[in-house]
Write an enzyme that holds these catalytic residues in place. Structure first.
Site, mmCIF file in Angstrom:
data_model
loop_
_atom_site.group_PDB
_atom_site.id
_atom_site.type_symbol
_atom_site.label_atom_id
_atom_site.label_comp_id
_atom_site.label_asym_id
_atom_site.label_seq_id
_atom_site.Cartn_x
_atom_site.Cartn_y
_atom_site.Cartn_z
ATOM 1 N N ARG A 188 -19.120 30.414 -14.663
ATOM 2 C CA ARG A 188 -18.847 29.005 -14.397
ATOM 3 C C ARG A 188 -20.146 28.240 -14.182
ATOM 4 N NH1 ARG A 188 -14.957 29.562 -9.296
ATOM 5 N NH2 ARG A 188 -16.712 30.882 -8.712
ATOM 6 N N GLU B 203 -9.786 30.112 0.461
ATOM 7 C CA GLU B 203 -9.312 30.973 -0.618
ATOM 8 C C GLU B 203 -7.786 31.006 -0.643
ATOM 9 O OE1 GLU B 203 -10.838 32.730 -2.941
ATOM 10 O OE2 GLU B 203 -12.909 32.302 -2.367
ATOM 11 N N ARG C 274 -17.898 25.099 -10.765
ATOM 12 C CA ARG C 274 -17.839 25.436 -9.332
ATOM 13 C C ARG C 274 -18.680 24.405 -8.587
ATOM 14 N NH1 ARG C 274 -18.205 26.694 -4.409
ATOM 15 N NH2 ARG C 274 -17.786 28.771 -3.589
#
Length: 219
Positions: A97, A63, A55
C-alpha cells in the site's frame, strides 16, 4: 536452466509489489476515494482509473474486533468516501500500500481522525507535533475512543492477536502475512483469512454489502 525455489519466487513477487507501490508513493497524485477499509486505510481510483490502496500516514486506527473499529471507519467514510482527494505519498508498506498524507479540501484526513478521537498517533512513525497536540486535546475532551476508561492501542491489540494466533499462523493450510491472489469468498478457508484479505489486502469483493464484515457465510 535456472531453477527457483518457491521462497525465492515469493520474495521476488513481494519485491515487485513493493516496487510498484513505491513508484506511486513518490509524487502526489489525485483521485476519488472508492472505499474505506478501516479508520486508516482507503482505496483511491487515480486519473488512470487504477485502484490504489492507501494507508494514512502517522496514525493507527482501531483494528477489526476492537470496540471502536466501526466508529473509526464510519468517521473516515464521512470524511472521504466518494470525495476527490490528493495523496502525498511518502512510503510503501509491506502489504504494497502507498503510505501517505491524504488531503480533502485542505483538510489532513490523518490529523482529523486524531482530532475526532478516532485514531491514535502512530508513535513509531509519527513526527508532526500537531498530531500529538490533537491527540492530547481529544483525550482531555474524551472524544471518540477516549470516552472509554482504558482504550487499547491497535499495536498492542495486534500483538495480543498475533501471540494468540501463533498456531493458526504456523498451519500451512491457513492464510499467512502476505497478500495472495485470492479474490472470492469461496477461496477463503476461514473468517480470519477473509478479514485479512479485506482489511490488509483491500479485496473489496469479499464485502459486497459494505458493512465491514467479509464473507458472511464464514464470519
Amino acid at each position: 536452466m535456472r531453477i527457483f525455489r518457491r521462497s525465492s519466487v515469493a520474495a521476488l513477487i513481494a519485491s515487485l509489489v513493493l516496487e510498484a507501490a513505491s513508484a506511486q508513493a513518490g509524487p502526489s497524485f489525485g483521485g476519488q476515494v472508492s472505499a474505506v477499509l478501516d479508520g486508516d486505510s482507503i482505496t483511491v481510483v487515480d486519473a488512470g482509473q487504477r485502484e490504489v490502496q492507501v494507508r494514512l500516514v502517522q496514525i493507527d486506527a482501531p483494528e477489526f474486533g476492537q470496540a471502536d473499529w466501526q466508529a473509526s471507519r464510519q468517521s473516515l467514510s464521512e470524511l472521504l468516501l466518494g470525495r476527490t482527494v490528493t495523496v502525498e505519498g511518502v512510503d510503501a508498506d509491506r502489504y504494497g500500500r502507498v503510505v501517505g498524507r491524504v488531503w480533502r479540501d485542505g483538510t489532513d484526513a490523518s490529523l482529523e481522525q486524531v482530532r475526532r478521537g478516532m485514531a491514535w498517533v502512530y508513535r513509531q512513525y509519527a513526527a508532526d507535533q500537531a498530531y500529538f497536540r490533537a491527540e492530547e486535546d481529544a483525550r482531555k475532551e474524551r472524544r471518540g475512543l477516549w470516552s472509554r476508561p482504558h482504550p487499547v492501542p491497535p499495536w498492542r491489540f495486534r500483538h495480543r492477536a498475533e501471540t494468540g494466533a501463533s498456531r493458526f499462523q504456523r498451519s500451512p493450510s491457513k492464510s499467512t502475512a502476505k497478500c495472495g491472489a485470492k479474490r472470492r469468498c469461496a477461496e477463503m478457508v476461514s473468517c480470519e483469512e477473509a478479514r485479512f484479505y479485506l482489511l490488509r489486502c483491500g479485496v473489496k469483493s469479499l464485502d459486497r454489502d459494505g458493512d465491514g464484515i467479509p464473507c458472511e457465510e464464514l464470519c
